[in-house]
Write a protein that holds these residues in place. Structure first.
Motif, PDB file in Angstrom:
ATOM      1  N   ARG A  23      44.243  47.865  42.951  1.00  0.00           N
ATOM      2  CA  ARG A  23      44.781  46.713  42.232  1.00  0.00           C
ATOM      3  C   ARG A  23      44.931  45.501  43.157  1.00  0.00           C
ATOM      4  NH1 ARG A  23      48.428  46.431  37.486  1.00  0.00           N
ATOM      5  NH2 ARG A  23      49.434  44.411  37.589  1.00  0.00           N
ATOM      6  N   ASN A  24      44.349  44.396  42.714  1.00  0.00           N
ATOM      7  CA  ASN A  24      44.343  43.194  43.531  1.00  0.00           C
ATOM      8  C   ASN A  24      44.997  42.055  42.725  1.00  0.00           C
ATOM      9  OD1 ASN A  24      43.708  40.831  44.857  1.00  0.00           O
ATOM     10  ND2 ASN A  24      41.616  41.444  45.362  1.00  0.00           N
ATOM     11  N   GLU A  25      46.252  41.749  43.052  1.00  0.00           N
ATOM     12  CA  GLU A  25      47.016  40.763  42.277  1.00  0.00           C
ATOM     13  C   GLU A  25      46.386  39.367  42.326  1.00  0.00           C
ATOM     14  OE1 GLU A  25      49.377  40.912  40.063  1.00  0.00           O
ATOM     15  OE2 GLU A  25      49.559  43.079  40.287  1.00  0.00           O
ATOM     16  N   ASP A  26      45.879  38.992  43.490  1.00  0.00           N
ATOM     17  CA  ASP A  26      45.273  37.653  43.608  1.00  0.00           C
ATOM     18  C   ASP A  26      44.063  37.524  42.688  1.00  0.00           C
ATOM     19  OD1 ASP A  26      47.114  36.915  45.440  1.00  0.00           O
ATOM     20  OD2 ASP A  26      45.849  37.371  47.191  1.00  0.00           O
ATOM     21  N   PHE A  27      43.286  38.583  42.655  1.00  0.00           N
ATOM     22  CA  PHE A  27      42.100  38.545  41.799  1.00  0.00           C
ATOM     23  C   PHE A  27      42.497  38.558  40.317  1.00  0.00           C
ATOM     24  CE2 PHE A  27      38.679  40.707  39.449  1.00  0.00           C
ATOM     25  CZ  PHE A  27      37.702  39.740  39.612  1.00  0.00           C
ATOM     26  N   LEU A  28      43.526  39.307  39.993  1.00  0.00           N
ATOM     27  CA  LEU A  28      43.993  39.333  38.597  1.00  0.00           C
ATOM     28  C   LEU A  28      44.445  37.934  38.166  1.00  0.00           C
ATOM     29  CD1 LEU A  28      45.885  42.730  38.713  1.00  0.00           C
ATOM     30  CD2 LEU A  28      43.978  42.205  37.194  1.00  0.00           C
ATOM     31  N   MET A  29      45.133  37.248  39.054  1.00  0.00           N
ATOM     32  CA  MET A  29      45.563  35.877  38.747  1.00  0.00           C
ATOM     33  C   MET A  29      44.345  34.961  38.565  1.00  0.00           C
ATOM     34  SD  MET A  29      48.589  34.984  38.153  1.00  0.00           S
ATOM     35  CE  MET A  29      48.580  33.232  38.452  1.00  0.00           C
ATOM     36  N   GLU A  30      43.339  35.174  39.407  1.00  0.00           N
ATOM     37  CA  GLU A  30      42.124  34.356  39.290  1.00  0.00           C
ATOM     38  C   GLU A  30      41.463  34.559  37.922  1.00  0.00           C
ATOM     39  OE1 GLU A  30      39.364  34.852  42.513  1.00  0.00           O
ATOM     40  OE2 GLU A  30      37.852  33.608  41.517  1.00  0.00           O
TER      41      GLU A  30
END
Lengths: 164, 261
Positions: B160-167
């Motif tokens: 899980r990658n929070e920065d990518f999810l936000m992107e």
């Protein structure tokens, strides 16, 4: 529109004229039999519902346009939907369809039709759409319908590029 | 890559694959976009989406529709109070497009895309969709960006990658241009969205734009979209098949007035 009329209008608007179990719904049939576009068919049903509201809330006799009358005729064929679900359960009153008794009633229907257009504008605060509720003019002709079996005939429109 | 604010997903898709994009796909992403931006709303009255209605949303009145969006919106401009069943809306939009060529012509000539396509009388005559140099450059950018999204999406499913999810939330409804988004990733997106709404992180919420129209923690836009995504292809297939073939050749149902049971 009074609060009671609005309440009734909400009920009519939410009345589902299509049978959920059917793959060939009321709208499909109406569209197919009249060769209307889907958008026009959906709008015609909406205008039919408006006409029925006018019938319910007005003491005077109301007269539909030819397009609205086609929707009404077909709905009358769906007897359970029309009499039970619509008239009894939704409108709480019966709305009978009175066909013309002859040419001698032409003036009467013209007067009723103009009255209907007036009531429409007053109740819905907008002019009835011209393509579904045409304004009668001296030169306007009544539809000249005839039932044709397409297995036996070709149909060539006089206005091939005009689609309703 | 920064996606221009005024581009619709259909325009993105068309620029990415002008020849391959189908009417079905173009209509699907247009419908999702209209729902996402609350120009249309879905009134769900039963568990069966076939029986749910499309009505105008709060953003409808002041919205100036693009040509490809008018396939859905034109009828509401004539009758804003219309409640249209899902299958009827799809059938109507399909009928209004009048086929792939007019739909693509509308996209090609839109203000967003007309500078990216070659345009001369020969092309107009044959309705060709040929990208110019600038268009091919844009097309490559988009393709690379979506490849990047796809690779990171697969990676995020495992880690899980929070920065990518936000992107992904920031590119708004364009995320749905990626087909076959893994269910796990959608759940991750939904979790992130719900957490943002719950913590009322205004800075983050302002960046992700229209997602915040759906502030109910119990029911986010993604929840609705998953249901629609699952239903769309089936409804499209049955509606179009029915409208274009099913009835016209069959006389059994149209000639029968019913029975007296």
């Amino acid at each position: 529109m009074t609060p009671e009329q609005q309440k009734l209008w909400d009920k009519i608007q939410h009345f589902e004229i299509n049978d959920s179990d059917s793959s060939y719904t009321f709208s499909d049939r109406l569209r197919y039999e009249n060769q209307w576009s889907i958008a026009f068919t959906l709008r015609a049903i909406q205008e039919y519902k408006k006409f029925i509201l006018l019938c319910c809330i007005t003491d005077d006799s109301m007269s539909p346009s030819h397009v609205v009358d086609e929707v009404w005729h077909l709905h009358l064929l769906y007897t359970r939907s029309y009499w039970t679900e619509f008239c009894s359960d939704t409108l709480n009153q019966t709305i009978h369809h009175g066909p013309t008794k002859g040419i001698e009633e032409k003036k009467k229907f013209e007067h009723q039709y103009l009255l209907t257009l007036e009531r429409y504008q007053y109740i819905f605060e907008q002019v009835a759409p011209e393509d579904i509720w045409p304004m009668p003019t001296a030169s306007s002709k009544s539809p000249n319908y005839v039932k044709i079996d397409r297995n036996d005939y070709w149909i060539i429109p006089k206005k091939p590029f005009k689609k309703s | 890559m920064k996606i221009p604010e005024n581009w619709t997903p259909a325009e993105m898709l068309f620029l990415k694959t002008p020849l391959e994009s189908s009417v079905q796909e173009l209509l699907r992403c247009t419908l999702f976009d209209l729902l996402f931006r609350k120009i249309l709303e879905l009134d769900i009255v039963s568990n069966d989406l076939n029986q749910s209605y499309f009505i105008i949303g709060p953003k409808f009145q002041n919205y100036l529709a693009k040509e490809h969006e008018r396939t859905f919106l034109q009828v509401y401009h004539m009758n804003p109070e219309l409640r249209i069943l899902f299958p009827h809306l799809i059938m109507m939009a399909y009928e209004n497009t009048r086929g792939s060529r007019p739909l693509k012509k509308g996209l090609r000539n839109s203000n967003s895309l007309n500078t990216y396509f070659k345009n001369n009388s020969f092309i107009q005559l044959f309705g060709l969709n040929i990208l110019n140099k600038e268009g091919r450059k844009r097309q490559t950018e988009i393709s690379r960006y979506f490849l990047y999204l796809r690779e990171n999406m697969n990676y995020s499913v495992m880690n899980r990658n929070e920065d990518f999810l936000m992107e992904c939330l920031k590119i708004r409804e364009h995320i749905f241009l990626l087909d076959k988004i893994p269910g796990t990733f959608i759940l991750q997106l939904n979790d992130t969205l719900k957490r943002l709404v719950k913590t009322r992180d205004q800075a983050a919420l302002s960046m992700i734009g229209p997602w915040v129209n759906y502030q109910s923690i119990e029911n986010t836009f993604l929840d609705i979209m998953i249901d629609i995504e699952n239903a769309y292809d089936y409804i499209f297939f049955t509606s179009i098949n029915h409208s274009s073939h099913g009835c016209s050749d069959c006389s059994s149902c149209s000639s029968c007035g019913g029975c007296g049971d």
